[in-house]
Design a protein around this motif. Structure first.
Motif, short mmCIF file in Angstrom:
data_model
loop_
_atom_site.label_atom_id
_atom_site.label_comp_id
_atom_site.label_asym_id
_atom_site.label_seq_id
_atom_site.Cartn_x
_atom_site.Cartn_y
_atom_site.Cartn_z
N SER A 107 0.74 -1.24 0.16
CA SER A 107 -0.43 -0.08 0.31
C SER A 107 0.70 1.51 0.53
CB SER A 107 -0.83 -0.14 1.67
OG SER A 107 -0.60 -0.29 2.41
N GLU A 112 1.54 1.80 -7.42
CA GLU A 112 0.08 2.71 -8.63
C GLU A 112 0.94 2.59 -10.14
OE1 GLU A 112 0.50 6.51 -6.28
OE2 GLU A 112 -0.03 4.18 -5.78
N ASN A 113 2.05 2.82 -9.87
CA ASN A 113 3.43 3.50 -11.02
C ASN A 113 3.39 2.03 -11.27
OD1 ASN A 113 2.59 7.00 -10.21
ND2 ASN A 113 4.20 6.63 -9.29
N SER A 115 2.87 -0.98 -13.50
CA SER A 115 2.13 -3.04 -13.58
C SER A 115 2.85 -4.27 -12.50
CB SER A 115 2.28 -3.27 -15.13
OG SER A 115 3.66 -3.87 -15.45
N ASP A 116 1.25 -4.47 -13.07
CA ASP A 116 1.77 -6.24 -12.34
C ASP A 116 2.90 -7.23 -12.61
OD1 ASP A 116 -0.67 -5.55 -10.38
OD2 ASP A 116 -1.50 -6.81 -11.43
#
Length: 421
Positions: A107, A112-113, A115-116
């Motif tokens: 978290s 969020e910048n 990719s998986d």
């Protein structure tokens, strides 16, 4: 008297204020194996962060690459490791996380910048938790001396037939060692050799995942064939390559004595520093079997950064890691260290032409990672380390490609359940 008392009060206030400022200043220490990057961190990255966060000081404290894993584990066990841990990809870092040595960063602002796929190298097998911020990947391929190619009238090869024809011409001319690579350090033979050319044979992620699933074996043709090609490299590596170390190989190329250097994008920055204007470098991806074949490259998630779970400066460390996850860091890092490519979603415009050449292959070739890094090196014998040995043996001619593959398969099947069937 009143004046003296006032002066004393002001002086005391000043001292207390300085003490409070000093107490508020946090120093973070970064553990890393990238000792070549010391000046980049000290001159570019750390000043950029400290300008925005003057209350946080950062110290980059690297170890020698071969000693890093053991030294880091010892420090973590002793409670003396730095606040920030530079993370190797996949199993080594996952083991640290599972032991509670690395903090959960799932978290963390900035995650969020990515990719998986970018986070996969530093996530649990189910992808539910991430424990390091992705920093960069490196791309395998071949670097060549453009002046040597022009002098000998050589064209950059795209197929294996063209590749060996180029090597034959260089050898026949006699002024250059065709390829600078040794087998003394073992890992060089696997990283610059087997993992470099292999993806074109096992079709990148398709083969790598099939091996993990137990649907393919190391004795299958796609995994034996790269060894068969490596066996053909021996006549082109120069006299005494068996005793040649990794630094020796680097020097042969940067001194202009070898025409081709099988390696990857991680060499760009140090080679630029050594070569200067003496000759221009070019690069080409691993040649395919025939023109028009789909190409695959090892675009290996190489380096990330995590938080020591025992750090007493966790808040400041998370502030730093959020900055590492930012586009600003990605831009500085990718251009200060050309050849280490950002894993962030936001594209980074690179200035170095050779780095641009390497990264351009992503547009025409399918990317994969080194086949031994995820899951398959968790047991004993360790598949990664064994692949080093077998790659060197095959090139040296002390083992056949089939023998090497059979030994690797036997070792993997001895502990990895999906390969026992």
């Amino acid at each position: 008297m009143r004046h003296t008392a006032l002066t004393g009060l002001l002086l005391a206030s000043s001292v207390l204020g300085s003490a409070s400022l000093a107490a508020a200043e946090t120093t973070l220490t970064i553990e890393s194996w990238r000792n070549d990057d010391l000046s980049i961190w000290q001159d570019k990255l750390i000043p950029a962060f400290e300008k925005q966060h003057p209350d946080i000081k950062v110290v980059f404290s690297p170890s020698a690459p071969p000693e890093y894993n053991a030294a880091l584990n010892a420090k973590l066990d002793a409670g003396s490791a730095g606040d920030l841990i530079t993370c190797r990809p996949f199993d080594a870092s996952l083991e640290l996380f599972n032991k509670g040595k690395l903090a959960d960063l799932t978290s963390l602002p900035g995650m969020e910048n990515f990719s998986d796929v970018a986070k996969a190298a530093w996530s649990t097998d189910d992808g539910s938790k991430t424990f390091c911020v992705p920093m960069a990947s490196v791309i395998h391929g071949f670097i060549y001396n453009k002046a040597a190619f022009e002098e000998l009238g050589l064209k950059v090869p795209t197929t294996r037939e063209e590749f060996f024809a180029v090597l034959d011409k260089i050898k026949e001319d006699g002024n250059y060692i065709p390829m600078a690579m040794g087998t003394k350090d073992l890992w060089e033979a696997a990283t610059m050799g087997y993992q470099n050319i292999g993806p074109n044979y096992w079709k990148g992620e398709e083969g790598r995942k099939a091996l993990i699933a137990g649907e393919q074996k190391l004795t299958d043709e796609p995994w034996v064939a790269p060894f068969e090609e490596l066996a053909k490299w021996k006549p082109y590596l120069g006299d005494g390559f068996e005793a040649q170390s990794y630094p020796d190989s680097q020097n042969l190329f940067t001194l202009g004595r070898a025409a081709i250097y099988p390696a990857g994008s991680w060499e760009i920055a140090p080679f630029r520093a050594q070569i200067g204007d003496s000759f221009e470098m070019g690069a080409f991806p691993p040649p395919v079997e025939k023109a028009g074949d789909k190409c695959y490259i090892s675009d290996h998630t190489d380096i990330g950064m995590g938080l020591n779970a025992a750090s007493k400066n966790a808040d400041a460390a998370k502030t730093f890691l959020t900055w590492v996850a930012s586009p600003e860091f990605a831009n500085i890092y990718a251009n200060a260290l050309p050849g280490f490519f950002s894993l962030a979603k936001t594209p980074v415009e690179m200035e170095d032409p050779l780095a641009q050449e390497f990264v351009s292959w992503r547009d025409k070739c399918a990317s994969t990672i080194r086949s031994t890094y995820q899951i398959l090196s968790r047991g004993t014998p360790n598949l990664e380390n064994e692949t080093w040995v077998k790659s060197a043996n095959v090139i040296n001619g002390t083992e056949t490609p089939q023998q090497a593959a059979e030994e690797l398969q036997k070792g993997l099947a001895s502990w990895y359940e999906p390969q026992k069937k």
